[in-house]
Design a protein around this motif. Sequence first.
Motif, PDB file in Angstrom:
ATOM      1  N   VAL A  64       0.862  -1.179   0.000  1.00 24.78           N
ATOM      2  CA  VAL A  64       0.000   0.000   0.000  1.00 24.78           C
ATOM      3  C   VAL A  64       0.897   1.228   0.000  1.00 24.78           C
ATOM      4  N   ASP A 132      -7.790   4.314  -3.478  1.00 25.04           N
ATOM      5  CA  ASP A 132      -8.685   5.190  -2.726  1.00 25.04           C
ATOM      6  C   ASP A 132      -8.319   6.614  -3.095  1.00 25.04           C
ATOM      7  N   ARG A 137      -4.260   6.386  -1.561  1.00 24.88           N
ATOM      8  CA  ARG A 137      -3.565   5.118  -1.326  1.00 24.88           C
ATOM      9  C   ARG A 137      -3.868   4.155  -2.461  1.00 24.88           C
TER      10      ARG A 137
ATOM     11  N   GLU B  17       3.744   6.411   3.297  1.00 20.97           N
ATOM     12  CA  GLU B  17       3.457   6.390   4.717  1.00 20.97           C
ATOM     13  C   GLU B  17       3.758   5.046   5.339  1.00 20.97           C
ATOM     14  N   ARG B  22      -2.124   4.629   9.843  1.00 22.20           N
ATOM     15  CA  ARG B  22      -3.283   4.731   8.969  1.00 22.20           C
ATOM     16  C   ARG B  22      -3.127   3.901   7.698  1.00 22.20           C
ATOM     17  N   VAL B  23      -1.950   3.639   7.332  1.00 24.24           N
ATOM     18  CA  VAL B  23      -1.729   2.835   6.139  1.00 24.24           C
ATOM     19  C   VAL B  23      -1.149   1.507   6.551  1.00 24.24           C
ATOM     20  N   ARG B  24      -1.908   0.502   6.387  1.00 26.31           N
ATOM     21  CA  ARG B  24      -1.438  -0.813   6.771  1.00 26.31           C
ATOM     22  C   ARG B  24      -0.633  -1.413   5.634  1.00 26.31           C
ATOM     23  N   ARG B  25       0.526  -1.835   5.946  1.00 29.11           N
ATOM     24  CA  ARG B  25       1.335  -2.501   4.946  1.00 29.11           C
ATOM     25  C   ARG B  25       0.657  -3.811   4.566  1.00 29.11           C
ATOM     26  N   TRP B  46     -10.216   0.949   0.219  1.00 32.11           N
ATOM     27  CA  TRP B  46      -9.889   0.436   1.532  1.00 32.11           C
ATOM     28  C   TRP B  46     -11.036   0.690   2.492  1.00 32.11           C
ATOM     29  N   ASP B  49     -10.216   3.073   7.932  1.00 29.41           N
ATOM     30  CA  ASP B  49      -9.399   2.804   9.108  1.00 29.41           C
ATOM     31  C   ASP B  49      -8.704   4.084   9.553  1.00 29.41           C
ATOM     32  N   ASP B  50      -9.248   5.195   9.077  1.00 28.31           N
ATOM     33  CA  ASP B  50      -8.665   6.450   9.501  1.00 28.31           C
ATOM     34  C   ASP B  50      -9.684   7.225  10.332  1.00 28.31           C
TER      35      ASP B  50
END
Lengths: 307, 103
Positions: A64, A132, A137, B17, B22-25, B46, B49-50
């Motif tokens: 991501v 998104d 992202r 990030e 907030r950004v999940r790998r 997504w 999740d923020d």
Amino acid sequence: MSGVPASVRFRALGTTALVAVARPGDLDRAEEVLRRELEAVDAACSRFREDSELSLLNASPDEVVQVGELLAEALAVALGAAAMTGGDVDPTVGRAMSDLGYDRDFRLVERRGPSWLVRVEPAPGWRCVLFDRRTRRVRVPRGVSLDLGATAKALAADRAAAAVSAATGGGCLVSLGGDVAVAGPAPADGWPVRVVEDHRRPEEPGDTVVIHTGGLATSGTTARRWRAGGEARHHIVDPRRGGPASEVWRTASVAAPTCVRANVASTAAIVRGRDAAAQLERVGLPARLVGAGGDVLRLGGWPEPRE
Amino acid sequence: MTPDRTPQRPASPAPREEGNRRVRRVTRGVAAAAILGTAVFGGLAWAADDDSGATSSGASATSSPSLGSFFGDDDDDGHGSVDQGWQAPSATQQPPAATSGAS
């Protein structure tokens, strides 16, 4: 006012960039703004620069990544074009383009010679890209390479024309390799544009039309051709096959409210082949199609040439 | 004509990030599926999740896959709907300001 008071052209994005302004005094500022815009687009969207943001994204499979605003806009346009054309204009053709031998600046492709072996596989399809728009992202699956070539140049033309007009307060025309966008007040007689098969050869047979707003784009199979794997190749890929689109139409020119829309429609017309004419008629966009044998079909209100 | 200029990196390179909560790998497979949510653009957005709790703002393009819809009233490409003031091209014999052709 008749004709065009002032214009300048230079090389950018692997093609010819041109800006014309309705007021000659705006030209220096217009060139400055155009160059800045194109540098930003190149840094964000180029498939041929290892340090571009797109290359970094393609080199981060299954991760991501939050991208910058410009690449996010370009991705939104590219994925939107794919959605609206049912996948006929698809940004996941990056690997297919490379497999066909178009994996570097086209001037270098031409020099490589015809012995290059090619692989033809369907593109993975735009639905596999996770994006998104709000958070910017994006996740590109392993084995997928994005190519924004079908939309980024037209987007750059739209953006640059708007930026030039905003900076100068005057009207302008921006052309990037034949993808044309205009913004601001047009000259009294509009912007005359020569429509031909190869934007580098305006003297060849074609139509000259006037536009006042929006954009005009031409897609074709006669430019950017090379030989690889023993066959002639061109740069418009049919995503479903992964190979060059069949050449029912060798050139499609479309006028639309934006250059992006014109370009998506013209590229989709090449990919769709025989179905393209009826579909362009249905959506009501003026279009000029040149068949493989050179026959010209004008539809959707595209004007007949003046004698 | 002025010479080509070597493109430069933008002043503000795109942020990545990694490490940000907030950004999940995402690696692959199940881990990816766990954080994916609403269909958008035919791909996926997504799940929220923020802080905002919002999902993607993308248009529901999957429901209108035809070329026709691209040029209808939708504003899916972010460049405005069909402009009311847009004029179709007309023929002319003026000298051209630009050339449109394949490149």
